[in-house]
Design a protein around this motif. Structure first.
Motif, PDB file in Angstrom:
ATOM      1  N   LEU A 116       0.831  -1.199   0.000  1.00  0.00           N
ATOM      2  CA  LEU A 116       0.000   0.000   0.000  1.00  0.00           C
ATOM      3  C   LEU A 116       0.870   1.255   0.000  1.00  0.00           C
ATOM      4  CD1 LEU A 116      -2.744   1.396   0.168  1.00  0.00           C
ATOM      5  CD2 LEU A 116      -2.590   1.188   2.652  1.00  0.00           C
ATOM      6  N   ILE A 117       1.880   1.280   0.866  1.00  0.00           N
ATOM      7  CA  ILE A 117       2.796   2.427   0.911  1.00  0.00           C
ATOM      8  C   ILE A 117       3.544   2.547  -0.418  1.00  0.00           C
ATOM      9  CG2 ILE A 117       4.832   3.397   2.064  1.00  0.00           C
ATOM     10  CD1 ILE A 117       2.366   3.493   3.796  1.00  0.00           C
ATOM     11  N   GLY A 118       3.955   1.407  -0.982  1.00  0.00           N
ATOM     12  CA  GLY A 118       4.643   1.410  -2.262  1.00  0.00           C
ATOM     13  C   GLY A 118       3.788   1.984  -3.377  1.00  0.00           C
ATOM     14  N   ARG A 119       2.503   1.661  -3.350  1.00  0.00           N
ATOM     15  CA  ARG A 119       1.604   2.218  -4.368  1.00  0.00           C
ATOM     16  C   ARG A 119       1.430   3.715  -4.181  1.00  0.00           C
ATOM     17  NH1 ARG A 119      -3.475  -1.075  -6.127  1.00  0.00           N
ATOM     18  NH2 ARG A 119      -3.335   0.645  -7.556  1.00  0.00           N
ATOM     19  N   MET A 120       1.341   4.164  -2.927  1.00  0.00           N
ATOM     20  CA  MET A 120       1.156   5.589  -2.664  1.00  0.00           C
ATOM     21  C   MET A 120       2.408   6.394  -3.043  1.00  0.00           C
ATOM     22  SD  MET A 120      -1.206   5.576   0.832  1.00  0.00           S
ATOM     23  CE  MET A 120       0.150   5.909   1.837  1.00  0.00           C
ATOM     24  N   LEU A 121       3.595   5.808  -2.809  1.00  0.00           N
ATOM     25  CA  LEU A 121       4.840   6.529  -3.079  1.00  0.00           C
ATOM     26  C   LEU A 121       5.443   6.192  -4.439  1.00  0.00           C
ATOM     27  CD1 LEU A 121       6.537   6.348   0.436  1.00  0.00           C
ATOM     28  CD2 LEU A 121       5.228   8.230  -0.573  1.00  0.00           C
ATOM     29  N   GLY A 122       4.880   5.201  -5.126  1.00  0.00           N
ATOM     30  CA  GLY A 122       5.312   4.902  -6.487  1.00  0.00           C
ATOM     31  C   GLY A 122       6.511   3.985  -6.617  1.00  0.00           C
ATOM     32  N   TYR A 123       6.646   2.999  -5.723  1.00  0.00           N
ATOM     33  CA  TYR A 123       7.744   2.039  -5.858  1.00  0.00           C
ATOM     34  C   TYR A 123       7.228   0.627  -5.608  1.00  0.00           C
ATOM     35  CZ  TYR A 123       8.007   1.687  -0.754  1.00  0.00           C
ATOM     36  OH  TYR A 123       7.717   1.461   0.559  1.00  0.00           O
ATOM     37  N   LEU A 140      12.549  -1.981  -4.639  1.00  0.00           N
ATOM     38  CA  LEU A 140      12.575  -0.516  -4.490  1.00  0.00           C
ATOM     39  C   LEU A 140      12.796   0.194  -5.814  1.00  0.00           C
ATOM     40  CD1 LEU A 140      14.579  -0.247  -1.159  1.00  0.00           C
ATOM     41  CD2 LEU A 140      12.114  -0.005  -1.461  1.00  0.00           C
ATOM     42  N   ILE A 141      12.117  -0.279  -6.837  1.00  0.00           N
ATOM     43  CA  ILE A 141      12.245   0.314  -8.167  1.00  0.00           C
ATOM     44  C   ILE A 141      11.082   1.278  -8.397  1.00  0.00           C
ATOM     45  CG2 ILE A 141      11.034  -1.572  -9.320  1.00  0.00           C
ATOM     46  CD1 ILE A 141      12.996  -1.238 -11.641  1.00  0.00           C
ATOM     47  N   PRO A 142      11.353   2.483  -8.903  1.00  0.00           N
ATOM     48  CA  PRO A 142      10.259   3.414  -9.181  1.00  0.00           C
ATOM     49  C   PRO A 142       9.415   2.920 -10.360  1.00  0.00           C
ATOM     50  CG  PRO A 142      12.405   4.492  -9.427  1.00  0.00           C
ATOM     51  CD  PRO A 142      12.652   3.064  -9.151  1.00  0.00           C
ATOM     52  N   ASP A 143       8.124   3.117 -10.249  1.00  0.00           N
ATOM     53  CA  ASP A 143       7.160   2.776 -11.300  1.00  0.00           C
ATOM     54  C   ASP A 143       7.385   1.366 -11.845  1.00  0.00           C
ATOM     55  OD1 ASP A 143       5.051   2.992 -13.015  1.00  0.00           O
ATOM     56  OD2 ASP A 143       5.949   4.557 -14.269  1.00  0.00           O
ATOM     57  N   PRO A 144       7.206   0.344 -10.980  1.00  0.00           N
ATOM     58  CA  PRO A 144       7.493  -1.022 -11.402  1.00  0.00           C
ATOM     59  C   PRO A 144       6.588  -1.521 -12.527  1.00  0.00           C
ATOM     60  CG  PRO A 144       6.392  -1.035  -9.283  1.00  0.00           C
ATOM     61  CD  PRO A 144       6.704   0.391  -9.604  1.00  0.00           C
ATOM     62  N   ALA A 145       5.362  -1.031 -12.602  1.00  0.00           N
ATOM     63  CA  ALA A 145       4.460  -1.470 -13.674  1.00  0.00           C
ATOM     64  C   ALA A 145       4.977  -1.026 -15.038  1.00  0.00           C
ATOM     65  CB  ALA A 145       3.045  -0.944 -13.432  1.00  0.00           C
ATOM     66  N   ALA A 146       5.485   0.187 -15.133  1.00  0.00           N
ATOM     67  CA  ALA A 146       6.044   0.662 -16.407  1.00  0.00           C
ATOM     68  C   ALA A 146       7.301  -0.113 -16.769  1.00  0.00           C
ATOM     69  CB  ALA A 146       6.346   2.164 -16.325  1.00  0.00           C
ATOM     70  N   PHE A 147       8.102  -0.476 -15.762  1.00  0.00           N
ATOM     71  CA  PHE A 147       9.301  -1.272 -16.023  1.00  0.00           C
ATOM     72  C   PHE A 147       8.898  -2.656 -16.529  1.00  0.00           C
ATOM     73  CE2 PHE A 147      13.263  -3.530 -14.840  1.00  0.00           C
ATOM     74  CZ  PHE A 147      14.179  -2.686 -15.432  1.00  0.00           C
ATOM     75  N   ARG A 148       7.888  -3.263 -15.905  1.00  0.00           N
ATOM     76  CA  ARG A 148       7.371  -4.553 -16.375  1.00  0.00           C
ATOM     77  C   ARG A 148       6.849  -4.431 -17.798  1.00  0.00           C
ATOM     78  NH1 ARG A 148       2.066  -5.796 -14.058  1.00  0.00           N
ATOM     79  NH2 ARG A 148       1.658  -4.025 -15.402  1.00  0.00           N
TER      80      ARG A 148
END
Length: 159
Positions: A116-123, A140-148
């Motif tokens: 939940l915190i990761g979704r709020m902060l974008g990691y 701890l990667i930023p925007d993991p969905a875009a990386f995927r």
């Protein structure tokens, strides 16, 4: 990307590049803020032995926070992730460098995990499953969905 950009093969282009998310600096910053608050309290409200004790505790916390901040900054600068049109690349380390790469045509699936915190902060974390292997999660990667998506949408034909 300094190191990974220098390892590109002819005709290879970077589709997505990441470093560690800024959240790695959060705990050291909290330590430094607490140290500053204790030092301010010692200056404004405390007297005598209590003030001396507060200054000592603030100094210890500040030193630990500064050391941790420097350590996290070194880790952050020494870690690189990239998706090219041919490979997935991971580089960690400064003095001794550890690199891992996987050809994109060997990728079977890619998992993304975000708290939940990761979704709020974008990691979040990305885990790559390859033919006959599984990578440790890229955490701890930023925007993991875009990386995927960069991994999944990369061209599969190799020239």
């Amino acid at each position: 990307m300094s190191y990974l950009g220098g390892t590109l093969q002819p005709g290879e282009t970077i589709l997505a590049a990441r470093r560690l998310h800024w959240v790695i600096y959060l705990l050291p910053i909290v330590h430094l803020v607490v140290a500053a608050a204790l030092a301010t309290w010692a200056t404004v409200a405390a007297h005598g032995g209590v003030a001396t004790t507060l200054y000592a505790v603030a100094g210890i916390i500040a030193v630990l926070g500064a050391i941790t901040l420097a350590q996290q900054a070194l880790i952050g600068l020494a870690t690189e992730y990239a998706v090219t049109n041919r490979r997935l690349l991971v580089k960690r380390g400064v003095l001794s460098v550890h690199t891992v790469e996987m050809s994109l045509d060997k990728v079977e699936s890619v998992d993304v995990d975000q708290s939940l915190i990761g979704r709020m902060l974008g990691y979040g974390s990305v885990t790559v499953h390859g033919v006959g292997s599984r990578w440790d999660p890229i955490t701890l990667i930023p925007d993991p969905a875009a990386f995927r998506n960069a991994i999944s949408a990369a061209p599969t034909s190799r020239v």
